[in-house]
Design a protein around this motif. Sequence first.
Motif, PDB file in Angstrom:
ATOM      1  N   ARG A 227       0.865  -1.198   0.000  1.00  0.00           N
ATOM      2  CA  ARG A 227       0.000   0.000   0.000  1.00  0.00           C
ATOM      3  C   ARG A 227       0.888   1.230   0.000  1.00  0.00           C
ATOM      4  O   ARG A 227       1.872   1.294   0.731  1.00  0.00           O
ATOM      5  CB  ARG A 227      -0.885   0.016   1.246  1.00  0.00           C
ATOM      6  N   LYS A 229       2.262   4.694   0.988  1.00  0.00           N
ATOM      7  CA  LYS A 229       2.177   5.478   2.214  1.00  0.00           C
ATOM      8  C   LYS A 229       1.378   6.744   1.921  1.00  0.00           C
ATOM      9  O   LYS A 229       1.577   7.390   0.897  1.00  0.00           O
ATOM     10  CB  LYS A 229       3.578   5.821   2.694  1.00  0.00           C
ATOM     11  N   GLY A 230       0.454   7.065   2.803  1.00  0.00           N
ATOM     12  CA  GLY A 230      -0.447   8.187   2.546  1.00  0.00           C
ATOM     13  C   GLY A 230       0.052   9.483   3.153  1.00  0.00           C
ATOM     14  O   GLY A 230       1.259   9.719   3.250  1.00  0.00           O
ATOM     15  N   ILE A 231      -0.878  10.297   3.585  1.00  0.00           N
ATOM     16  CA  ILE A 231      -0.530  11.611   4.133  1.00  0.00           C
ATOM     17  C   ILE A 231      -0.695  11.624   5.648  1.00  0.00           C
ATOM     18  O   ILE A 231      -1.427  10.816   6.218  1.00  0.00           O
ATOM     19  CB  ILE A 231      -1.430  12.719   3.539  1.00  0.00           C
ATOM     20  N   MET A 232       0.028  12.527   6.305  1.00  0.00           N
ATOM     21  CA  MET A 232      -0.160  12.743   7.733  1.00  0.00           C
ATOM     22  C   MET A 232      -0.884  14.081   7.901  1.00  0.00           C
ATOM     23  O   MET A 232      -0.575  15.051   7.203  1.00  0.00           O
ATOM     24  CB  MET A 232       1.196  12.799   8.447  1.00  0.00           C
TER      25      MET A 232
ATOM     26  N   GLU B 291       2.586   3.187   8.197  1.00  0.00           N
ATOM     27  CA  GLU B 291       3.209   2.794   6.922  1.00  0.00           C
ATOM     28  C   GLU B 291       2.156   2.415   5.887  1.00  0.00           C
ATOM     29  O   GLU B 291       2.410   2.456   4.690  1.00  0.00           O
ATOM     30  CB  GLU B 291       4.156   1.604   7.140  1.00  0.00           C
ATOM     31  N   ALA B 293      -1.275   3.447   6.309  1.00  0.00           N
ATOM     32  CA  ALA B 293      -2.450   4.321   6.405  1.00  0.00           C
ATOM     33  C   ALA B 293      -2.469   5.331   5.257  1.00  0.00           C
ATOM     34  O   ALA B 293      -1.438   5.847   4.861  1.00  0.00           O
ATOM     35  CB  ALA B 293      -2.444   5.048   7.748  1.00  0.00           C
ATOM     36  N   ASP B 294      -3.660   5.599   4.741  1.00  0.00           N
ATOM     37  CA  ASP B 294      -3.816   6.641   3.727  1.00  0.00           C
ATOM     38  C   ASP B 294      -3.848   8.013   4.382  1.00  0.00           C
ATOM     39  O   ASP B 294      -3.407   8.987   3.819  1.00  0.00           O
ATOM     40  CB  ASP B 294      -5.120   6.404   2.942  1.00  0.00           C
ATOM     41  N   GLY B 296      -3.009   9.628   8.276  1.00  0.00           N
ATOM     42  CA  GLY B 296      -2.514   9.348   9.625  1.00  0.00           C
ATOM     43  C   GLY B 296      -2.609  10.587  10.498  1.00  0.00           C
ATOM     44  O   GLY B 296      -2.393  11.703  10.037  1.00  0.00           O
TER      45      GLY B 296
END
Lengths: 249, 312
Positions: A227, A229-232, B291, B293-294, B296
């Motif tokens: 997957r 890695k998305g956004i924080m 690692e 998560a879309d 976080g």
Amino acid sequence: MEKILVGLKRVVDYNVRVRVKSDGSGVETAGVKMSINPFDEIALEEALQIKERGDASEVIVLSIGTSESQQQLRTGLAMGADRAILVTTDDELDPLTRARIFLEVINREQPGLVVLGKQAIDEDNSQTGQMLAAIWGRPQATFASEVKLDGDTATVTREVDAGLETIEIDLPAVVTADLRLNEPRYVKLPDIMKAKKKPLEELPLSDLAIEGAPAISSTAYEPPAVREKGIMVEDVPALIGALKDKGLA
Amino acid sequence: MTKILIIAEHDGSSMNPSTAKCVTCASGIDGATIDVLVLAADAGAVAAEAAKLNGVSRVVTIERDENAQPVAAILAPQIVAAAADYTHVFGPSTTFGKDVMPRVAALLGVNQVSDIMAVNGSHTFHRPIYAGSAVVTVQAPAGAKLVATVRTASYQSAANDGSAAIEALTVDAEIPTHTRFVGVEVSESDRPDLQTAAKVVSGGRALASEENFDLVYALADKIGAAVGATRAAVDAGYIASETQVGQTGKIIAPELYIAVGISGAIQHLTGIKDAGTIVAINKDEEAPIFEVADIGLVGDLFTVLPELTENL
């Protein structure tokens, strides 16, 4: 009952991060910590508790594999099993062939109960216990979270998708252990010393006249899709904003 | 010629969505004829539902009083008898299918392909092993009957605009009496079903108590989500076992998965890898859940959750 038979499978330890070999021929197991399959440990604990309650007189642990599986059987003996049987083979065996080996040992030992883990955490098949019950022509109580013995029958609570199911089975039977059945005991050092003196019988698979089952071959291994890695986000309003952007809020 | 028999999962009155997902998986095999088998005391309603599934040619029913409950030892010999003219027998990789299908396979003298996640041909499939740490391509022997379970999270449900014929079947099978159904304790809940919900809010060990899970329930109820949990939270007694998501629990694929106080062990992640969007809320910025998560958010769940519930 006289005897309970428990299966112990040697698997890559629960905490090891398993990686696929770079040539795709399998997963990396060289130099990796090996342990008893965690569900099998729960199965053994249940058998030991049944014996300690006075409902069985002997707990036998059985493993199938190379001589390295002696380690896991010794651990089982240290937990409290009375004796161990190792059916030795260098081959990777399929679940139905394993079930046929268990049946051969059952025919020799005549246990009143067989307890296995609900699945092994290496291949994640969840087949051997059900297959053994089928070819033995006996009941199966899979995914057990509670086992109550009452003479020639047992009442078993099973963890199913809908909740908790209860069935009554005639003995002998196969029970497969789920997580909540019990908490396995820790092995103490003096028990490890004592376990070295307990009997461990090795039976070469070639002596057992087991008919091999049509195997399902594994032709290639690859790592799972990763997957991205998305956004924080910094705070709740930003989180809600990000969900709205995706049409999820 | 590939002829596939799918064993329907149901509760006596309605079909479980896992059956429609098995149909989609089976439809991935070129040129396959797909039939559905309903074993029940009264198969009428379930058979009618199955007959609507797109891609199904025929629905076969076996009605017996003993089939009122899904007892593997009772169903397996009937399935074996009904499967005589089929090349493949499929069931869902739910606790129902995991219980009965290996028993069927063993009675047929074959091994089972567990947890099909992709079809590569009539006898070639992909399946996960080691909690999803590897995907293996498996090749089943072409000469033998093929028994398999389908990893339902990998498939969408088949559409509902078909109209297959329904036929009653009587089979000659010896039904054992050594296994007796006593009862099932179903958790009463108005929330959506965890396995089929579009949205899921899941809690981990960091919730720290059964009472604190009320924060998870509040958010779930606000957005119409099902509630899940990690093994650690279930083992600690915070929540019932049927909520466990992961390698040894349920494998799910919701559109939105909100992981609250979940570190992200591989055994848990394998249960959610097909989720559409994963949101992670955790106070440990190093937690592995970030690692995958879309979206976080590093923060204290005890302040973040109430704020999120109020403002969503």
